[in-house]
Design an enzyme around this catalytic site. Structure first.
Site, PDB file in Angstrom:
ATOM      1  N   GLU A  39       0.848  -1.193   0.000  1.00  0.00           N
ATOM      2  CA  GLU A  39       0.000   0.000   0.000  1.00  0.00           C
ATOM      3  C   GLU A  39       0.886   1.247   0.000  1.00  0.00           C
ATOM      4  OE1 GLU A  39      -3.672   1.753   2.731  1.00  0.00           O
ATOM      5  OE2 GLU A  39      -2.095   0.567   3.682  1.00  0.00           O
ATOM      6  N   LYS A 105      -9.848   2.590  -2.198  1.00  0.00           N
ATOM      7  CA  LYS A 105     -10.016   1.946  -0.895  1.00  0.00           C
ATOM      8  C   LYS A 105     -11.352   2.324  -0.258  1.00  0.00           C
ATOM      9  CE  LYS A 105      -7.440   1.394   3.465  1.00  0.00           C
ATOM     10  NZ  LYS A 105      -6.244   1.887   4.198  1.00  0.00           N
ATOM     11  N   CYS A 139      -5.375  -3.018   2.531  1.00  0.00           N
ATOM     12  CA  CYS A 139      -5.096  -2.937   3.967  1.00  0.00           C
ATOM     13  C   CYS A 139      -6.316  -3.125   4.866  1.00  0.00           C
ATOM     14  CB  CYS A 139      -4.381  -1.629   4.261  1.00  0.00           C
ATOM     15  SG  CYS A 139      -3.424  -1.653   5.809  1.00  0.00           S
TER      16      CYS A 139
END
Length: 242
Positions: A39, A105, A139
């Site tokens: 990331e 995300k 993540c």
């Protein structure tokens, strides 16, 4: 499909230095069909968007991803902090020689105020490469299984997780990765950074996990679509999902 996980100690806020480190790792590995980076691999995880995020149209890191995909005739995956108009995104790119796909995300890390500075994505994204259907995740998404559930998110063969996941929560990282592979009967390919930034220490723990939850040894491995199909046909657990 040959997959290579590129975990490394990210140099804070310096895309060109991080590109140099990644290129060195790639030269020291056998060629792969798919390379996966952590990331925010070009800068480290940052919520200071003004100082860190690059404009998407002129991003040094994104241009490099496009270049390396063409040169090596491969796909490369990893997230970047980018500015698009007036908005900032933690954008997970999947770049091939002929295409650029991305996933923004969804679950922004509110504990670290990521949600204050970035715009969240709304939909799961599945890309296709070498016959594999691959779900892109980033993540903190790992903690929210409903969003990535096979059938709800779409039909896929593998999940990619790119992360800056701190050492103090390493047990959660390892446990949840295995759970995502088992419950969705898919491969999980996960890359975490190493080293340290201004707030956290990272110990990697990048892994490739098979559809029954077994970790495949090494940071490079060949994944078999046929083996996946045989496993799903033998153990038809997905037929009984909610």
């Amino acid at each position: 499909m040959r997959v290579s996980l590129l975990e490394f100690d990210i140099v804070w806020g310096q895309p060109r230095k991080n590109i140099f480190l990644v290129e060195k790792m790639m030269r020291n590995r056998d060629a792969a069909d798919l390379y996966i980076l952590p990331e925010m691999w070009a800068t480290g995880f940052a919520v200071d968007t003004v100082e860190i995020a690059e404009d998407e149209t002129s991003s040094t890191a994104l241009q490099w991803m496009k270049q390396i995909a063409k040169e090596r005739q491969c796909a490369i995956s990893g997230s970047l902090a980018v500015r698009v108009g007036d908005n900032y995104y933690n954008r997970h790119y999947f770049v091939t020689p002929n295409s650029v796909s991305f996933y923004d995300k969804r679950h922004l890390f509110s504990y670290g105020h990521e949600d204050v500075h970035y715009t969240r994505g709304e939909q799961p994204v599945i890309v296709n490469w070498q016959g594999f259907r691959i779900l892109l995740q980033t993540c903190y998404d790992l903690r929210f299984p409903v969003f990535s559930r096979y059938g709800r998110a779409g039909e896929y063969d593998a999940i990619i997780y790119v992360a800056n996941w701190p050492e103090k929560r390493q047990m959660a990282w390892e446990t949840l990765l295995r759970a995502r592979a088992i419950e969705n009967m898919c491969y999980v390919m996960a890359v975490n950074r190493t080293g340290q930034d201004t707030k956290c220490k990272y110990t990697g723990g990048s892994a490739i996990i098979d559809p029954l939850g077994k970790t495949i040894n090494g940071l490079s491995s060949d994944l078999s679509l046929e083996e996946l199909r045989l496993t799903r046909n033998r153990f038809r657990f997905l037929d009984d999902r909610d």
